[in-house]
Enzyme design. Sequence first.
Site, PDB file in Angstrom:
ATOM      1  N   TRP A   1      -8.648  -7.424  -6.340  1.00 33.54           N
ATOM      2  CA  TRP A   1      -9.623  -6.928  -7.316  1.00 33.54           C
ATOM      3  C   TRP A   1      -9.382  -5.476  -7.724  1.00 33.54           C
ATOM      4  CZ3 TRP A   1     -11.509  -2.697  -4.980  1.00 33.54           C
ATOM      5  CH2 TRP A   1     -11.468  -2.668  -3.582  1.00 33.54           C
ATOM      6  N   ASN A   2      -8.543  -4.742  -6.972  1.00 38.04           N
ATOM      7  CA  ASN A   2      -8.518  -3.290  -7.220  1.00 38.04           C
ATOM      8  C   ASN A   2      -7.786  -2.906  -8.508  1.00 38.04           C
ATOM      9  OD1 ASN A   2      -6.054  -3.886  -6.049  1.00 38.04           O
ATOM     10  ND2 ASN A   2      -5.962  -2.012  -4.857  1.00 38.04           N
TER      11      ASN A   2
ATOM     12  N   LYS B   1      -4.206 -17.105  -9.594  1.00 37.56           N
ATOM     13  CA  LYS B   1      -5.592 -17.034  -9.129  1.00 37.56           C
ATOM     14  C   LYS B   1      -5.974 -15.560  -8.925  1.00 37.56           C
ATOM     15  CE  LYS B   1      -7.832 -16.545  -5.404  1.00 37.56           C
ATOM     16  NZ  LYS B   1      -9.078 -15.881  -5.810  1.00 37.56           N
ATOM     17  N   PRO B   2      -6.784 -15.012  -9.837  1.00 40.72           N
ATOM     18  CA  PRO B   2      -7.240 -13.630  -9.647  1.00 40.72           C
ATOM     19  C   PRO B   2      -8.342 -13.561  -8.592  1.00 40.72           C
ATOM     20  CG  PRO B   2      -8.157 -14.539 -11.676  1.00 40.72           C
ATOM     21  CD  PRO B   2      -7.279 -15.613 -11.085  1.00 40.72           C
ATOM     22  N   ALA B   3      -8.665 -12.350  -8.133  1.00 36.60           N
ATOM     23  CA  ALA B   3      -9.717 -12.172  -7.128  1.00 36.60           C
ATOM     24  C   ALA B   3     -11.067 -12.637  -7.680  1.00 36.60           C
ATOM     25  CB  ALA B   3      -9.800 -10.711  -6.722  1.00 36.60           C
TER      26      ALA B   3
ATOM     27  N   GLY C   1      -2.299  -8.278  -1.869  1.00 33.82           N
ATOM     28  CA  GLY C   1      -3.584  -8.235  -1.179  1.00 33.82           C
ATOM     29  C   GLY C   1      -3.395  -7.717   0.237  1.00 33.82           C
ATOM     30  N   SER C   2      -4.285  -8.129   1.112  1.00 32.55           N
ATOM     31  CA  SER C   2      -4.270  -7.587   2.474  1.00 32.55           C
ATOM     32  C   SER C   2      -3.112  -8.167   3.294  1.00 32.55           C
ATOM     33  CB  SER C   2      -5.595  -7.903   3.155  1.00 32.55           C
ATOM     34  OG  SER C   2      -5.768  -9.296   3.223  1.00 32.55           O
TER      35      SER C   2
ATOM     36  N   GLU D   1       3.037  -8.123  -1.641  1.00 33.47           N
ATOM     37  CA  GLU D   1       2.673  -6.708  -1.832  1.00 33.47           C
ATOM     38  C   GLU D   1       1.410  -6.500  -1.004  1.00 33.47           C
ATOM     39  OE1 GLU D   1       4.319  -4.429  -3.339  1.00 33.47           O
ATOM     40  OE2 GLU D   1       5.785  -5.597  -4.460  1.00 33.47           O
ATOM     41  N   LEU D   2       1.552  -5.915   0.168  1.00 24.97           N
ATOM     42  CA  LEU D   2       0.444  -5.909   1.133  1.00 24.97           C
ATOM     43  C   LEU D   2      -0.134  -4.507   1.331  1.00 24.97           C
ATOM     44  CD1 LEU D   2       2.119  -8.459   3.569  1.00 24.97           C
ATOM     45  CD2 LEU D   2       0.682  -8.922   1.579  1.00 24.97           C
TER      46      LEU D   2
ATOM     47  N   CYS E   1      -3.616   0.648  -2.929  1.00 28.25           N
ATOM     48  CA  CYS E   1      -2.751   0.438  -1.762  1.00 28.25           C
ATOM     49  C   CYS E   1      -1.842   1.630  -1.527  1.00 28.25           C
ATOM     50  CB  CYS E   1      -1.929  -0.819  -1.972  1.00 28.25           C
ATOM     51  SG  CYS E   1      -1.058  -0.777  -3.540  1.00 28.25           S
TER      52      CYS E   1
ATOM     53  N   GLU F   1      -6.188   1.130   6.891  1.00 29.37           N
ATOM     54  CA  GLU F   1      -6.320   1.512   5.491  1.00 29.37           C
ATOM     55  C   GLU F   1      -7.791   1.860   5.221  1.00 29.37           C
ATOM     56  OE1 GLU F   1      -5.230  -1.885   3.182  1.00 29.37           O
ATOM     57  OE2 GLU F   1      -4.281  -0.669   1.640  1.00 29.37           O
TER      58      GLU F   1
HETATM   59  P1  NAP Z   1      -7.515  -9.875   0.077  1.00 29.12           P
HETATM   60  O1  NAP Z   1      -8.792 -10.105   0.741  1.00 29.12           O
HETATM   61  O2  NAP Z   1      -6.257 -10.163   0.821  1.00 29.12           O
HETATM   62  O3  NAP Z   1      -7.569 -10.713  -1.285  1.00 29.12           O
HETATM   63  C1  NAP Z   1      -6.512 -10.731  -2.203  1.00 29.12           C
HETATM   64  C2  NAP Z   1      -6.454 -12.082  -2.888  1.00 29.12           C
HETATM   65  O4  NAP Z   1      -6.218 -13.088  -1.902  1.00 29.12           O
HETATM   66  C3  NAP Z   1      -7.755 -12.478  -3.596  1.00 29.12           C
HETATM   67  O5  NAP Z   1      -7.441 -13.211  -4.766  1.00 29.12           O
HETATM   68  C4  NAP Z   1      -8.428 -13.371  -2.561  1.00 29.12           C
HETATM   69  O6  NAP Z   1      -9.310 -14.314  -3.128  1.00 29.12           O
HETATM   70  C5  NAP Z   1      -7.223 -14.087  -1.970  1.00 29.12           C
HETATM   71  N1  NAP Z   1      -7.465 -14.626  -0.634  1.00 29.12           N
HETATM   72  C6  NAP Z   1      -8.380 -14.235   0.293  1.00 29.12           C
HETATM   73  N2  NAP Z   1      -8.278 -15.000   1.398  1.00 29.12           N
HETATM   74  C7  NAP Z   1      -7.297 -15.887   1.160  1.00 29.12           C
HETATM   75  C8  NAP Z   1      -6.711 -16.953   1.913  1.00 29.12           C
HETATM   76  N3  NAP Z   1      -7.112 -17.238   3.148  1.00 29.12           N
HETATM   77  N4  NAP Z   1      -5.716 -17.665   1.365  1.00 29.12           N
HETATM   78  C9  NAP Z   1      -5.279 -17.380   0.122  1.00 29.12           C
HETATM   79  N5  NAP Z   1      -5.786 -16.404  -0.650  1.00 29.12           N
HETATM   80  C10 NAP Z   1      -6.769 -15.652  -0.130  1.00 29.12           C
HETATM   81  O7  NAP Z   1      -7.356  -8.371  -0.419  1.00 29.12           O
HETATM   82  P2  NAP Z   1      -8.385  -7.516  -1.292  1.00 29.12           P
HETATM   83  O8  NAP Z   1      -9.440  -7.008  -0.401  1.00 29.12           O
HETATM   84  O9  NAP Z   1      -8.760  -8.251  -2.511  1.00 29.12           O
HETATM   85  O10 NAP Z   1      -7.424  -6.339  -1.788  1.00 29.12           O
HETATM   86  C11 NAP Z   1      -7.215  -5.203  -1.055  1.00 29.12           C
HETATM   87  C12 NAP Z   1      -5.890  -5.259  -0.309  1.00 29.12           C
HETATM   88  O11 NAP Z   1      -4.821  -5.451  -1.239  1.00 29.12           O
HETATM   89  C13 NAP Z   1      -5.583  -3.963   0.392  1.00 29.12           C
HETATM   90  O12 NAP Z   1      -5.065  -4.215   1.660  1.00 29.12           O
HETATM   91  C14 NAP Z   1      -4.532  -3.323  -0.501  1.00 29.12           C
HETATM   92  O13 NAP Z   1      -3.709  -2.396   0.143  1.00 29.12           O
HETATM   93  C15 NAP Z   1      -3.783  -4.509  -0.986  1.00 29.12           C
HETATM   94  N6  NAP Z   1      -3.038  -4.203  -2.204  1.00 29.12           N
HETATM   95  C16 NAP Z   1      -1.675  -4.096  -2.125  1.00 29.12           C
HETATM   96  C17 NAP Z   1      -0.946  -3.756  -3.259  1.00 29.12           C
HETATM   97  C18 NAP Z   1       0.538  -3.633  -3.202  1.00 29.12           C
HETATM   98  O14 NAP Z   1       1.143  -3.612  -4.272  1.00 29.12           O
HETATM   99  N7  NAP Z   1       1.168  -3.537  -2.039  1.00 29.12           N
HETATM  100  C19 NAP Z   1      -1.616  -3.532  -4.461  1.00 29.12           C
HETATM  101  C20 NAP Z   1      -3.004  -3.639  -4.507  1.00 29.12           C
HETATM  102  C21 NAP Z   1      -3.698  -3.986  -3.361  1.00 29.12           C
HETATM  103  P3  NAP Z   1     -10.878 -14.044  -3.194  1.00 29.12           P
HETATM  104  O15 NAP Z   1     -11.059 -12.858  -4.045  1.00 29.12           O
HETATM  105  O16 NAP Z   1     -11.382 -15.299  -3.792  1.00 29.12           O
HETATM  106  O17 NAP Z   1     -11.326 -13.817  -1.779  1.00 29.12           O
END
Ligand code: NAP
Length: 482
Positions: free
Chosen positions: A155-156, A179-181, A232-233, A254-255, A288, A385
């Site tokens: 979502w960020n 699939k977006p957030a 994502g995470s 990209e974590l 991130c 983080e």
């Molecule tokens: P997240 O909880 O991992 O969610 C990211 C995406 O994954 C969302 O679309 C989420 O869907 C989905 N998701 C959640 N649980 C899942 C599962 N069990 N199986 C498959 N998909 C799943 O992360 P966030 O809180 O949205 O984003 C923040 C994180 O992203 C931070 O750690 C940040 O550092 C990282 N990030 C990394 C980069 C990079 O380029 N390295 C860039 C931006 C952000 P829902 O929304 O439906 O839960």
Amino acid sequence: MADWQTWMKEAAYVGGEWIGANSGETIDVTNPATGEIIGTVPSCGTDETMRAVDAAQEAFAGFAGMSLMDRVDLLWKLHDALMDNKDALGELLTIEMGKPLAEAKGEIAIGAQYVRWFAEEARRAKGEIVPAGVNGRRILVTKHPIGVVGMITPWNFPSSMLARKIAPALAMGCPVVAKPATATPYSGLAWAAMAEEVGYPTGSVNVLTGSARKIAGAMMDRFEVRKITFTGSTEVGKELIRQSADSVKKVSMELGGNAPFIVFDDADLDAAVEGAMVSKYRNSGQTCVCANRIYVQSGIHDAFVEKLVQKTRDMKVGDGREDGVVQGPLIDKDAVEKVEELLEDATSKGGSVACGGGRHDLGGTFFEPTVITGATQDMAFAQEEIFGPLAPVFKFETEEEAIDMANDTVFGLASYAYTKDLGRAFRLNERLQYGMIGINSGLITTVEAPFGGVKESGLGKEGGSQGLEDYMETKYVCIDGI
Ligand code: NAP
């Protein structure tokens, strides 16, 4: 010119149609600045994802077989559509995510730049002719689209995180199932609306909203999805890597990050403070690549802290749509509680609050930009983080000590250092265990460079020529008897 409501699609886009969930269920989407429900999106799951993968697979041969220049022309049209609608798309992004309007419009423009970059790179997706070791043979190395690509984004940066995946996939002729957030679905659905607007072939772009587990699970179950790209995470990324093993999909991850921001005594003080402000507080600290740990050498420490605190106090917090606001709300209540926990942990271990230090008077999920001094490696944010507007300042004495502390984490995404010593800049490049290093810059993301982490921050790169490579298969042909 269209307004933001025009691009706010309350349906999923599958096989060229806007659809609801089979169950009829929907999910509310909230504006984090006001707490108001903006609208709904379908709660899709396994069946809708299967349908999207079918549509994408059906589109694959035709899309990959389209002439290169036709694919490039489509990307240029997509770029122009994004730029023509930058204001409306930016406003939609601010309404669902909270970041200041200027940052949101900037994000749309950066997304458009990725589209343009990959339109250019597609024309350079070259193979090789390699000298053969024996006479009478020729060795050709050729590049091919990998196939249907499943994409999951956070979502960020709800628009640009998809841009870095959709643009290279479409450039190579790979159909997309994205699939977006759930917190910010409209900026993702807007990519489907734009693709429809400029005439992408049916099934080449599909965007689903709903249950992350079910949608990702269905993508994983389908052999035809040959690549999964996730931002994502780290926790979810690891789970997806495990799941992708069953059908040996290519993965890009990209974590999470935990960026060190190192300021040496010989740094330009004003530039270092400016760099720290932009790196720390952009997007309310929810990036991130945000500075997570600010290490400052003892000779410049006090002067740096004084200026950082002054500038932090001057920041205007509020609804991202208001003039002059530079920090919006945090995404939700959990994010606020996480920052509070980290703050409490730091103060219980001897850290001092130099400014800010709590929830903002505006209420909701607004949080005061905060500086903590006297930070130490045993505090939780040294390993975790923060993802919020909390700037911890650590003091150090020697270059060796700074490098050791900077590397003391499982993460390895972005790092920053301010110094005028060229030799030191090279030493840092060799010794900092990070995929990206900003020397005298706090803002390093750019389409021309490979964005991505090492260690537990990820696999693969986005942007640069490497960003296209991730959507290709490499084949080799050996022709003998020549
Ligand atoms: P997240 O909880 O991992 O969610 C990211 C995406 O994954 C969302 O679309 C989420 O869907 C989905 N998701 C959640 N649980 C899942 C599962 N069990 N199986 C498959 N998909 C799943 O992360 P966030 O809180 O949205 O984003 C923040 C994180 O992203 C931070 O750690 C940040 O550092 C990282 N990030 C990394 C980069 C990079 O380029 N390295 C860039 C931006 C952000 P829902 O929304 O439906 O839960």
